[in-house]
Design an enzyme around this catalytic site. Structure first.
Site, mmCIF file in Angstrom:
data_model
loop_
_atom_site.group_PDB
_atom_site.id
_atom_site.type_symbol
_atom_site.label_atom_id
_atom_site.label_comp_id
_atom_site.label_asym_id
_atom_site.label_seq_id
_atom_site.Cartn_x
_atom_site.Cartn_y
_atom_site.Cartn_z
ATOM 1 N N SER A 109 28.042 -46.395 -45.904
ATOM 2 C CA SER A 109 26.772 -45.711 -46.101
ATOM 3 C C SER A 109 27.035 -44.218 -46.275
ATOM 4 O O SER A 109 28.001 -43.679 -45.726
ATOM 5 C CB SER A 109 25.860 -45.928 -44.891
ATOM 6 O OG SER A 109 24.760 -45.045 -44.899
ATOM 7 N N SER A 110 26.155 -43.552 -47.010
ATOM 8 C CA SER A 110 26.312 -42.107 -47.188
ATOM 9 C C SER A 110 26.089 -41.345 -45.888
ATOM 10 O O SER A 110 26.444 -40.164 -45.791
ATOM 11 C CB SER A 110 25.345 -41.598 -48.261
ATOM 12 O OG SER A 110 23.998 -41.837 -47.877
ATOM 13 N N CYS A 111 25.535 -42.003 -44.870
ATOM 14 C CA CYS A 111 25.308 -41.317 -43.586
ATOM 15 C C CYS A 111 26.609 -41.069 -42.830
ATOM 16 O O CYS A 111 26.604 -40.392 -41.801
ATOM 17 C CB CYS A 111 24.338 -42.102 -42.717
ATOM 18 S SG CYS A 111 25.030 -43.596 -41.982
ATOM 19 N N TYR A 138 24.971 -45.454 -35.792
ATOM 20 C CA TYR A 138 25.161 -46.271 -36.992
ATOM 21 C C TYR A 138 26.282 -45.699 -37.858
ATOM 22 O O TYR A 138 27.150 -46.444 -38.350
ATOM 23 C CB TYR A 138 23.859 -46.333 -37.784
ATOM 24 C CG TYR A 138 23.943 -47.108 -39.073
ATOM 25 C CD1 TYR A 138 23.981 -48.502 -39.067
ATOM 26 C CD2 TYR A 138 23.973 -46.463 -40.304
ATOM 27 C CE1 TYR A 138 24.048 -49.229 -40.254
ATOM 28 C CE2 TYR A 138 24.034 -47.165 -41.490
ATOM 29 C CZ TYR A 138 24.072 -48.543 -41.464
ATOM 30 O OH TYR A 138 24.148 -49.264 -42.640
ATOM 31 N N LYS A 142 29.924 -47.404 -39.010
ATOM 32 C CA LYS A 142 30.370 -47.527 -40.392
ATOM 33 C C LYS A 142 31.729 -46.851 -40.602
ATOM 34 O O LYS A 142 32.589 -47.363 -41.327
ATOM 35 C CB LYS A 142 29.325 -46.937 -41.339
ATOM 36 C CG LYS A 142 28.087 -47.800 -41.508
ATOM 37 C CD LYS A 142 28.450 -49.107 -42.184
ATOM 38 C CE LYS A 142 27.254 -49.966 -42.466
ATOM 39 N NZ LYS A 142 27.626 -51.266 -43.106
ATOM 40 N N HIS A 181 12.592 -46.708 -45.678
ATOM 41 C CA HIS A 181 13.200 -45.532 -46.278
ATOM 42 C C HIS A 181 12.333 -45.017 -47.426
ATOM 43 O O HIS A 181 11.288 -45.569 -47.734
ATOM 44 C CB HIS A 181 14.620 -45.854 -46.724
ATOM 45 C CG HIS A 181 15.549 -46.121 -45.582
ATOM 46 N ND1 HIS A 181 16.277 -47.290 -45.461
ATOM 47 C CD2 HIS A 181 15.843 -45.385 -44.484
ATOM 48 C CE1 HIS A 181 16.994 -47.238 -44.338
ATOM 49 N NE2 HIS A 181 16.738 -46.101 -43.731
#
Length: 316
Positions: A109-111, A138, A142, A181
């Site tokens: 994920s980009s997070c 989270y 990842k 989202h």
């Protein structure tokens, strides 16, 4: 190369991304697909995962499973978010290693990138600064999954690859009124405003922040491309390569919905991060770029939601 008859396991096939991968594989003629719902196979249970891989012996794995949610869910259940997402990928990757899976694709994920990373965000920015607090559990899960994939490659000679997608939307999205989202939230707002003949739709902030969005079907195309064409220890950002203001994105969805009321912004509310976009030059250098189909993909997602409104809103 992954052949049409090879056994392929799509983990998370009921979710936004997993279902898009599943549809893409079927459309491309891959028919030996193995899937399990979370009730049929709890990926948090190591014994069950080991038994599944030993009996099914998939040659390829697309891993899109996980516990996901918005800011409120991350804030309320941080333990679940880190535990579930760590143990699922750890169980699956170890079982894949023991059962000689040919290739394993992990979706991050980009997070995972720092909160204040320079824009657009390059893969090299990973672990260079602090994460966003609201989804740190989270993100850490990842990151742990990425590190395990790459560490196994180095130690065991496995063939694991890691893709980092931008903000996603599309068929099977989460339309929870408190936990969705950006694109899903806008689709629901405009649909319900139209049905209820509301005079206006109010959005937080000024509408000037810029966001990059990508349909799950575009991500599925990238997943198949890199499963077929890439092996290595570099993580790869997957995005559209373009961003758009929230105001312009909202205007697109307003027009698609046919809503005739006003679009308003509450500038007393926070804008949040002013820009969030991935640098996708690594992906394009390896041969994949997204198709410029944002309008078409937004329209498809909107009509999927409107046609299945009861189903989506009773999932909450």
């Amino acid at each position: 190369m992954m052949e049409k008859q090879d056994k392929i396991y799509v983990a998370g096939h009921k979710g936004l991304v997993g279902s898009a991968i599943y549809r893409k594989l079927l459309a491309e003629g891959y028919t030996n697909l193995v899937v399990r719902t979370s009730k049929e196979l709890d990926l948090r249970n190591q014994a069950s995962v080991d038994e599944f891989f030993a009996s099914e012996k998939p040659a390829y794995v697309f891993f899109a499973a996980g516990t996901v949610g918005g800011i409120m869910a991350n804030k309320t259940y941080p333990g679940n978010f880190i535990f579930d997402n760590v143990i699922m990928i750890f169980n699956a990757l170890e079982a894949a290693r023991k059962n000689q899976v040919t290739k394993f694709l992990y979706l991050g994920s980009s997070c995972i990138y720092p909160k204040d990373a320079p824009q657009p965000i390059k893969e090299d920015y990973l672990l260079t600064d602090k994460l966003e607090e609201t989804n740190k559990p989270y993100a850490l899960a990842k990151i742990a999954g990425v590190e395990l994939c790459l560490s196994y490659n180095k130690q065991y000679g496995t063939n694991n690859i890691c893709l980092m997608p931008t903000n996603m939307f599309g068929i099977n999205d989460n339309y929870d009124s408190q936990n969705s989202h950006l694109v899903a939230a806008l689709i629901r707002k405009f649909y319900e405003a139209k049905v209820n003949k509301a005079p206006h739709v109010m959005l937080w902030g000024t509408g000037t922040p810029r966001r990059e969005v990508l349909s799950a079907d575009q991500l599925a195309d990238a997943c198949l491309f890199f499963m077929q064409n890439y092996s290595g220890n570099d993580i790869i950002n997957i995005g559209s390569g373009e961003d758009i203001t929230i105001k312009d994105l909202a205007q697109k969805i307003k027009e698609i919905s046919g809503y005739e009321g006003e679009l308003q912004f509450d500038a007393t509310k926070p804008d949040g991060t002013m820009k969030k976009q991935l640098d996708v030059s690594r992906a394009s250098g390896l041969g994949w770029t997204s198709n410029d189909t944002l309008d078409e993909d937004l329209e498809k997602a909107y009509h999927d939601f409107s046609d299945n409104y009861i189903q989506y809103t009773t999932k909450q």
